[in-house]
Enzyme design. Sequence first.
Site, mmCIF file in Angstrom:
data_model
loop_
_atom_site.group_PDB
_atom_site.id
_atom_site.type_symbol
_atom_site.label_atom_id
_atom_site.label_comp_id
_atom_site.label_asym_id
_atom_site.label_seq_id
_atom_site.Cartn_x
_atom_site.Cartn_y
_atom_site.Cartn_z
ATOM 1 N N ASN A 102 0.873 -1.163 0.000
ATOM 2 C CA ASN A 102 0.000 0.000 0.000
ATOM 3 C C ASN A 102 0.918 1.223 0.000
ATOM 4 O O ASN A 102 1.559 1.509 1.016
ATOM 5 C CB ASN A 102 -0.908 0.006 1.242
ATOM 6 C CG ASN A 102 -1.753 1.252 1.341
ATOM 7 O OD1 ASN A 102 -1.648 2.168 0.530
ATOM 8 N ND2 ASN A 102 -2.595 1.299 2.341
ATOM 9 N N ARG A 111 0.511 4.221 0.423
ATOM 10 C CA ARG A 111 0.206 5.258 1.410
ATOM 11 C C ARG A 111 0.664 4.877 2.818
ATOM 12 O O ARG A 111 0.589 5.679 3.734
ATOM 13 C CB ARG A 111 -1.294 5.541 1.410
ATOM 14 C CG ARG A 111 -1.751 6.085 0.040
ATOM 15 C CD ARG A 111 -3.191 6.455 0.032
ATOM 16 N NE ARG A 111 -3.382 7.643 0.859
ATOM 17 C CZ ARG A 111 -4.552 8.067 1.280
ATOM 18 N NH1 ARG A 111 -5.642 7.405 0.971
ATOM 19 N NH2 ARG A 111 -4.651 9.152 2.017
ATOM 20 N N CYS A 112 1.156 3.654 2.980
ATOM 21 C CA CYS A 112 1.581 3.153 4.287
ATOM 22 C C CYS A 112 3.100 3.254 4.421
ATOM 23 O O CYS A 112 3.835 2.717 3.588
ATOM 24 C CB CYS A 112 1.136 1.700 4.446
ATOM 25 S SG CYS A 112 1.789 0.887 5.908
ATOM 26 N N SER A 113 3.563 3.912 5.467
ATOM 27 C CA SER A 113 5.008 4.095 5.644
ATOM 28 C C SER A 113 5.728 2.764 5.849
ATOM 29 O O SER A 113 6.829 2.564 5.315
ATOM 30 C CB SER A 113 5.301 5.034 6.813
ATOM 31 O OG SER A 113 4.849 4.476 8.024
#
Length: 113
Positions: A7, A9-11
């Site tokens: 994903n 958007r996930c760090s």
Amino acid sequence: MIKIYHNPRCSKSRQALAFLEEAKVDFEIIKHLDSPLTSSDLKKLINKIGIKPLELIRKNEAIWKENFKGKTLTDDQIVEAMVLYPKLIERAIVEKGEKAVIARPIETIKTIL
């Protein structure tokens, strides 16, 4: 072939991706929010990781808290929740052959390279 269920958007997911890039290994990126996994795909991944479906759930997600928290669910119902709401799936997952890991901490990836 190594696969990363990612994903952007996930760090933590971005860190796992960077780890694979730095390791200079060939891998395939699967954006599981854009192309949701099937129930069968999820069950195979869960078996490869060696966990129960509940261990793959992001329990702090609002979707989980509002719809599922505190309910008694079967493993199949938990898998179906992840199929319907892929945001519930812990990330990143890295898969190689018959093994897979949740890349938390990132160094866990080394166990399957």
